[in-house]
Motif scaffolding. Structure first.
Motif, PDB file in Angstrom:
ATOM      1  N   UNK A 170       1.127  -1.605  -0.023  1.00  0.00           N
ATOM      2  CA  UNK A 170      -0.077  -0.067   0.047  1.00  0.00           C
ATOM      3  C   UNK A 170       0.971   1.273   0.063  1.00  0.00           C
ATOM      4  N   UNK A 171       1.236   1.443  -1.031  1.00  0.00           N
ATOM      5  CA  UNK A 171       1.508   2.971  -0.707  1.00  0.00           C
ATOM      6  C   UNK A 171       2.083   4.285  -0.361  1.00  0.00           C
ATOM      7  N   UNK A 172       2.982   4.190   0.220  1.00  0.00           N
ATOM      8  CA  UNK A 172       2.993   4.816   1.608  1.00  0.00           C
ATOM      9  C   UNK A 172       2.655   4.328   3.198  1.00  0.00           C
ATOM     10  N   UNK A 173       2.334   3.376   2.814  1.00  0.00           N
ATOM     11  CA  UNK A 173       1.155   2.660   4.003  1.00  0.00           C
ATOM     12  C   UNK A 173       2.679   1.433   5.149  1.00  0.00           C
ATOM     13  N   UNK A 174       2.476   1.058   4.055  1.00  0.00           N
ATOM     14  CA  UNK A 174       3.031  -1.471   4.111  1.00  0.00           C
ATOM     15  C   UNK A 174       3.421  -1.381   2.973  1.00  0.00           C
ATOM     16  N   UNK A 175       4.723  -2.363   3.423  1.00  0.00           N
ATOM     17  CA  UNK A 175       5.092  -3.474   2.305  1.00  0.00           C
ATOM     18  C   UNK A 175       4.539  -4.584   2.847  1.00  0.00           C
ATOM     19  N   UNK A 176       3.793  -5.436   1.649  1.00  0.00           N
ATOM     20  CA  UNK A 176       3.128  -6.066   2.505  1.00  0.00           C
ATOM     21  C   UNK A 176       4.039  -7.778   1.396  1.00  0.00           C
ATOM     22  N   UNK A 177       4.502  -7.544   0.305  1.00  0.00           N
ATOM     23  CA  UNK A 177       4.920  -9.496  -0.134  1.00  0.00           C
ATOM     24  C   UNK A 177       5.854  -8.583  -1.463  1.00  0.00           C
ATOM     25  N   UNK A 178       6.335  -9.267  -1.540  1.00  0.00           N
ATOM     26  CA  UNK A 178       7.399  -9.528  -2.805  1.00  0.00           C
ATOM     27  C   UNK A 178       7.959 -10.415  -3.691  1.00  0.00           C
ATOM     28  N   UNK A 179       7.993 -11.353  -4.820  1.00  0.00           N
ATOM     29  CA  UNK A 179       8.960 -12.259  -5.550  1.00  0.00           C
ATOM     30  C   UNK A 179       8.669 -12.559  -6.360  1.00  0.00           C
ATOM     31  N   UNK A 180       9.239 -13.842  -7.079  1.00  0.00           N
ATOM     32  CA  UNK A 180       9.354 -13.993  -8.135  1.00  0.00           C
ATOM     33  C   UNK A 180       8.310 -14.430  -9.065  1.00  0.00           C
ATOM     34  N   UNK A 181       7.841 -14.362 -10.818  1.00  0.00           N
ATOM     35  CA  UNK A 181       7.272 -14.844 -11.701  1.00  0.00           C
ATOM     36  C   UNK A 181       7.711 -16.191 -12.248  1.00  0.00           C
ATOM     37  N   UNK A 182       7.241 -17.653 -11.621  1.00  0.00           N
ATOM     38  CA  UNK A 182       7.774 -18.546 -11.904  1.00  0.00           C
ATOM     39  C   UNK A 182       7.415 -19.290 -12.524  1.00  0.00           C
ATOM     40  N   UNK A 183       6.413 -18.999 -13.293  1.00  0.00           N
ATOM     41  CA  UNK A 183       5.421 -19.278 -14.067  1.00  0.00           C
ATOM     42  C   UNK A 183       4.017 -18.421 -15.099  1.00  0.00           C
ATOM     43  N   UNK A 184       4.450 -17.796 -16.111  1.00  0.00           N
ATOM     44  CA  UNK A 184       3.339 -16.595 -16.742  1.00  0.00           C
ATOM     45  C   UNK A 184       2.599 -17.295 -17.496  1.00  0.00           C
ATOM     46  N   UNK A 185       2.055 -17.823 -17.682  1.00  0.00           N
ATOM     47  CA  UNK A 185       1.336 -18.187 -18.892  1.00  0.00           C
ATOM     48  C   UNK A 185      -0.645 -18.124 -18.941  1.00  0.00           C
ATOM     49  N   UNK A 186      -0.463 -16.241 -19.404  1.00  0.00           N
ATOM     50  CA  UNK A 186      -2.071 -15.832 -19.687  1.00  0.00           C
ATOM     51  C   UNK A 186      -2.840 -16.141 -20.904  1.00  0.00           C
ATOM     52  N   UNK A 187      -4.006 -16.695 -20.100  1.00  0.00           N
ATOM     53  CA  UNK A 187      -4.781 -16.675 -18.874  1.00  0.00           C
ATOM     54  C   UNK A 187      -5.595 -17.845 -17.958  1.00  0.00           C
ATOM     55  N   UNK A 188      -3.976 -18.628 -17.915  1.00  0.00           N
ATOM     56  CA  UNK A 188      -4.170 -19.536 -17.586  1.00  0.00           C
ATOM     57  C   UNK A 188      -3.732 -20.035 -16.034  1.00  0.00           C
ATOM     58  N   UNK A 189      -2.542 -19.782 -16.350  1.00  0.00           N
ATOM     59  CA  UNK A 189      -1.138 -20.195 -14.773  1.00  0.00           C
ATOM     60  C   UNK A 189      -0.899 -19.298 -14.217  1.00  0.00           C
ATOM     61  N   UNK A 190      -0.382 -18.724 -13.411  1.00  0.00           N
ATOM     62  CA  UNK A 190       0.412 -17.516 -12.649  1.00  0.00           C
ATOM     63  C   UNK A 190       1.194 -18.263 -11.587  1.00  0.00           C
ATOM     64  N   UNK A 191       2.274 -18.430 -11.492  1.00  0.00           N
ATOM     65  CA  UNK A 191       3.317 -19.192 -10.482  1.00  0.00           C
ATOM     66  C   UNK A 191       3.888 -18.402  -9.655  1.00  0.00           C
ATOM     67  N   UNK A 192       3.938 -18.060  -8.425  1.00  0.00           N
ATOM     68  CA  UNK A 192       4.936 -17.074  -7.608  1.00  0.00           C
ATOM     69  C   UNK A 192       4.986 -17.524  -6.678  1.00  0.00           C
ATOM     70  N   UNK A 193       6.539 -16.953  -6.405  1.00  0.00           N
ATOM     71  CA  UNK A 193       7.253 -17.303  -5.444  1.00  0.00           C
ATOM     72  C   UNK A 193       6.646 -15.893  -4.154  1.00  0.00           C
ATOM     73  N   UNK A 194       6.802 -15.848  -2.885  1.00  0.00           N
ATOM     74  CA  UNK A 194       6.116 -14.800  -2.067  1.00  0.00           C
ATOM     75  C   UNK A 194       7.172 -15.493  -1.076  1.00  0.00           C
ATOM     76  N   UNK A 195       7.583 -13.886  -0.553  1.00  0.00           N
ATOM     77  CA  UNK A 195       7.830 -13.737   0.738  1.00  0.00           C
ATOM     78  C   UNK A 195       7.077 -12.392   0.954  1.00  0.00           C
ATOM     79  N   UNK A 196       7.110 -12.896   2.676  1.00  0.00           N
ATOM     80  CA  UNK A 196       5.206 -11.922   3.265  1.00  0.00           C
ATOM     81  C   UNK A 196       6.454 -11.030   3.293  1.00  0.00           C
ATOM     82  N   UNK A 197       6.273  -9.688   3.961  1.00  0.00           N
ATOM     83  CA  UNK A 197       7.161  -8.263   4.167  1.00  0.00           C
ATOM     84  C   UNK A 197       6.108  -7.260   5.800  1.00  0.00           C
TER      85      UNK A 197
END
Length: 268
Positions: A170-197
């Motif tokens: 949320x800009x100016x408020x808090x960082x929530x998460x970051x990661x990498x888009x491991x697989x991107x196959x629109x509009x069918x599949x999205x796989x992401x690593x997830x680091x909670x912050x």
């Protein structure tokens, strides 16, 4: 919602849901062993639960694992319980359990703060049917402005290419998460690593993985979100918000309106 009420009306099916709530990700054989019923009978009940969306399945080798999916039940709750009535409803239901249950140690509270679904072998599975197109659903998942409407005000930004990074906050408020888009196959599949912050407690759990699967079903889509790689005794905040997020996403795409939930009101 008719399918959900039909599924919950039968005591055997409720017993199966209770079994998955206590120990998620069970095989047919394990569930069959909990009931005095033939294997075929258990299969018929599981089919009704799957058609209602309150149970979802995932293949693991030769086995088929069954997971409790709380999203349709949460949608029933959100339809008739307002944000003003929710604290009272939760208090009164808790009082009822306190007075009627002989063994309170067996009671689990289903809530965002404490986790909305059990985790089996580090995996939480959530499924929802949305009346929209795969393209429109993909856009709602990847567009920062739309994402903020149903995801607690959190904007998720990326160029959405395989191997690219993303950030969420949320800009100016808090960082929530970051990661990498491991697989991107629109509009069918999205796989992401997830680091909670958002807190030191969730940062300590390290990297997990989130998979978005979109499958067209007639004029609708089945969206399955799989959050895996969760450590033992994972902080429920890591995965507990998914039912509210997916309920808000469904409401936005089907009605154009936003859904008031405890999470969505945090940063309003």
């Amino acid at each position: 919602m008719d399918e959900v009420f039909k599924a919950l009306a039968d005591p055997t099916r409720r017993a199966l849901l209770d079994a998955l709530f206590a120990d998620d990700g069970q095989t047919l054989t394990a569930l069959e062993g909990r009931l005095e019923m033939t294997r075929f009978g258990v299969m018929k009940h599981l089919k009704v639960l799957e058609e209602a969306g309150v149970v979802t399945t995932r293949k693991q080798g030769r086995e088929k694992l069954h997971f409790l999916n709380p999203v349709p039940i949460r949608l029933v709750h959100d339809r008739w319980v307002s944000k003003y009535a929710e604290p009272w409803a939760a208090t009164l239901s808790g009082l009822k359990r306190y007075l009627e249950d002989e063994d309170m140690t067996a009671v689990k509270t289903v809530s965002w703060e404490q986790g909305t679904a059990p985790v089996a072998e580090g995996t939480a599975v959530f499924e929802v049917y949305i009346k929209t197109t795969p393209e429109r659903l993909w856009e709602a998942i990847t567009d920062p402005a739309q994402r903020a409407i149903y995801s607690f005000g959190v904007q998720t930004s990326s160029d959405w290419t395989p191997g690219s990074d993303y950030t969420a906050g949320i800009p100016g408020a808090i960082d929530i998460s970051s990661g990498t888009n491991l697989e991107v196959d629109p509009p069918r599949l999205l796989v992401q690593s997830f680091d909670a912050l958002w807190s030191d407690e969730v940062k300590a759990h390290g990297t997990t993985r989130v998979t978005w699967q979109i499958v067209p079903v007639g004029s609708s889509c089945r969206l399955t979100v799989i959050h895996d790689g969760l450590p033992d005794r994972a902080n429920p905040e890591l995965y507990g918000g998914w039912p509210m997020i997916l309920s808000g996403l469904k409401t936005l795409l089907e009605t154009g309106e936003s859904l008031d939930t405890p999470g969505s009101l945090l940063y309003s």
